[in-house]
Design a protein around this motif. Structure first.
Motif, PDB file in Angstrom:
ATOM      1  N   ARG A 284       0.821  -1.187   0.183  1.00  0.00           N
ATOM      2  CA  ARG A 284       0.105  -0.018   0.151  1.00  0.00           C
ATOM      3  C   ARG A 284       0.839   1.220   0.056  1.00  0.00           C
ATOM      4  O   ARG A 284       0.567   2.227  -0.670  1.00  0.00           O
ATOM      5  CB  ARG A 284      -0.899   0.010   1.447  1.00  0.00           C
ATOM      6  CG  ARG A 284      -1.680   1.231   1.347  1.00  0.00           C
ATOM      7  CD  ARG A 284      -2.559   1.232   2.492  1.00  0.00           C
ATOM      8  NE  ARG A 284      -3.503   2.427   2.946  1.00  0.00           N
ATOM      9  CZ  ARG A 284      -3.931   2.648   3.836  1.00  0.00           C
ATOM     10  NH1 ARG A 284      -3.800   1.760   5.120  1.00  0.00           N
ATOM     11  NH2 ARG A 284      -4.715   3.724   4.149  1.00  0.00           N
ATOM     12  N   LEU A 285       2.102   1.315   0.919  1.00  0.00           N
ATOM     13  CA  LEU A 285       2.849   2.260   0.711  1.00  0.00           C
ATOM     14  C   LEU A 285       3.604   2.565  -0.571  1.00  0.00           C
ATOM     15  O   LEU A 285       3.781   3.840  -1.013  1.00  0.00           O
ATOM     16  CB  LEU A 285       3.688   2.222   2.072  1.00  0.00           C
ATOM     17  CG  LEU A 285       4.855   3.387   2.224  1.00  0.00           C
ATOM     18  CD1 LEU A 285       4.154   4.756   2.498  1.00  0.00           C
ATOM     19  CD2 LEU A 285       5.852   2.958   3.254  1.00  0.00           C
ATOM     20  N   HIS A 286       3.933   1.435  -1.176  1.00  0.00           N
ATOM     21  CA  HIS A 286       4.524   1.715  -2.541  1.00  0.00           C
ATOM     22  C   HIS A 286       3.575   2.336  -3.575  1.00  0.00           C
ATOM     23  O   HIS A 286       3.860   3.305  -4.206  1.00  0.00           O
ATOM     24  CB  HIS A 286       4.888   0.324  -2.981  1.00  0.00           C
ATOM     25  CG  HIS A 286       5.252   0.324  -4.375  1.00  0.00           C
ATOM     26  ND1 HIS A 286       6.471   0.772  -5.108  1.00  0.00           N
ATOM     27  CD2 HIS A 286       4.567  -0.280  -5.307  1.00  0.00           C
ATOM     28  CE1 HIS A 286       6.373   0.672  -6.337  1.00  0.00           C
ATOM     29  NE2 HIS A 286       5.192   0.139  -6.756  1.00  0.00           N
ATOM     30  N   SER A 287       2.305   1.940  -3.399  1.00  0.00           N
ATOM     31  CA  SER A 287       1.139   2.284  -4.471  1.00  0.00           C
ATOM     32  C   SER A 287       0.989   3.720  -4.136  1.00  0.00           C
ATOM     33  O   SER A 287       0.573   4.712  -4.985  1.00  0.00           O
ATOM     34  CB  SER A 287      -0.053   1.557  -4.562  1.00  0.00           C
ATOM     35  OG  SER A 287      -0.551   1.805  -3.153  1.00  0.00           O
ATOM     36  N   SER A 288       1.123   4.141  -2.943  1.00  0.00           N
ATOM     37  CA  SER A 288       0.940   5.690  -2.544  1.00  0.00           C
ATOM     38  C   SER A 288       1.794   6.485  -2.952  1.00  0.00           C
ATOM     39  O   SER A 288       1.470   7.724  -3.301  1.00  0.00           O
ATOM     40  CB  SER A 288       0.760   5.827  -0.833  1.00  0.00           C
ATOM     41  OG  SER A 288      -0.198   4.946  -0.374  1.00  0.00           O
TER      42      SER A 288
END
Length: 365
Positions: A284-288
């Motif tokens: 999720r952090l990568h996609s953000s």
């Protein structure tokens, strides 16, 4: 005008250029008389200009007399010499010795007679020579002369060794006669401790964000190029001849989490497996923070982006702050990896020198 840096040579130089041309007599506390030129003194200091004008009105003779009291005659001589030269040489040995002997007096004179360039030079010179024994005296003088840079430097020196300074005579004098200064020192020390705590906390937080950024870089590296045990489907890890990557200590732990995710029986149960939860948060952090226009090879990147677009600003404030800090850490890491301007200029100069050498060699042939 080449002015000698040595006070004795300065006196001889004054005598050699014709003493009869000097129209000012400066009287010191010890009764010593120093001859000077009114035009030079008036240009160097507005206070001396007013004093010379007043002396001209009050005296009928061609020689004007002004008094510079409260400091030794050697300090007055150094002050006049610096007014003649109109510059301070910090790397000159003789002027360094003058700063050691008459630094406090020169600061007081430059403040009283409004010579700003000399005042800044005295602040820098005294700050470089400051020690714990002279910090309190220098602080009182800096407070009187409105030398804020020197005052702040003295405060820092006192804050580092307050326990040792409390047994000195200067501290007992401040306690008895200047409680306002004592209160300022104690308040500064308290604020300094709080500032240091905040800086340490920020450094620790920045270290956590840098670690998260490195983990995200390893995640992209694994999903794009592949590492020792884990890689994308289109990369054959067995045919790769290179060894572990430079961040293998971080990459190895991330590979274990990736291998654990499909085999875990509790990954669909919310909040049961800590390792799976961490892996989902990394995705999720990568996609953000992912800004690639082409399809990203990191799993679930597109799905999380579509979910964020569909839900809008549904993330909580803490998560948005985390994304902002990690993105800032990545930006700072990119700036550190860039070549510095001086390195670029040095390489360009070397290339130019080499090209000039080659061209001259070709011309000789």
């Amino acid at each position: 005008m080449n002015v000698p840096t040595n006070p004795k040579a300065f006196l001889q130089w004054q005598d050699n250029i014709a003493t009869h041309l000097t129209d000012v007599q400066i009287l010191t506390s010890s009764g010593r008389t120093i001859h000077a030129h009114a035009n030079i003194l008036a240009l160097a200091s507005p206070v001396l200009e007013r004093m010379l004008e007043q002396a001209r009105r009050c005296s009928n003779s061609s020689k004007r007399v002004i008094r510079v009291l409260g400091v030794p005659s050697e300090a007055v001589l150094s002050f006049i010499r610096l007014l003649y030269s109109s510059k301070w040489r910090p790397y000159d040995k003789e002027e360094g010795e003058e700063m050691d002997k008459h630094g406090f007096h020169l600061l007081a004179l430059s403040h009283s007679y409004r010579v700003p360039w000399l005042k800044r030079a005295c602040e820098s010179g005294l700050a470089a020579r400051l020690c714990a024994d002279t910090a309190l005296d220098a602080m009182k003088l800096a407070r009187w002369c409105d030398a804020r840079r020197l005052y702040l430097h003295c405060m820092k020196v006192v804050a580092k060794d307050l326990g040792g300074l409390q047994s000195t005579e200067s501290w007992r004098f401040i306690q008895a006669h200047d409680p306002q200064l004592e209160l300022e020192i104690l308040q500064f020390i308290q604020e300094w401790d709080l500032r240091m705590k905040r800086m340490r906390r920020r450094k620790e937080e920045q270290g956590v964000y840098m670690q998260l950024m490195q983990v995200l870089e390893c995640l992209e590296h694994i999903c794009t190029e592949g590492c020792t045990n884990v890689g994308p489907l289109d990369v054959d890890l067995t045919s790769k001849s290179k060894g572990p990557c430079s961040s293998f200590s971080t990459c190895e732990g991330l590979q274990q989490l990736i291998l654990h995710l499909p085999l875990c029986a509790k990954k669909l149960v919310p909040g049961k497996c800590i390792h799976c939860k961490r892996m989902w948060q990394l995705f999720r952090l990568h996609s953000s923070i992912c800004v690639r226009p082409e399809p990203c090879k990191v799993p679930l990147c597109k799905q999380f982006k579509l979910r964020m677009e569909r839900e809008g600003k549904g993330d909580d404030e803490m998560w948005r702050l985390l994304v902002k800090r990690v993105d800032l850490a990545r930006f700072m890491a990119c700036l550190e990896k860039r070549k510095r301007p001086e390195e670029v200029c040095r390489k360009l100069a070397n290339c130019r020198d080499r090209s000039c050498f080659v061209n001259s060699h070709q011309r000789r042939k």
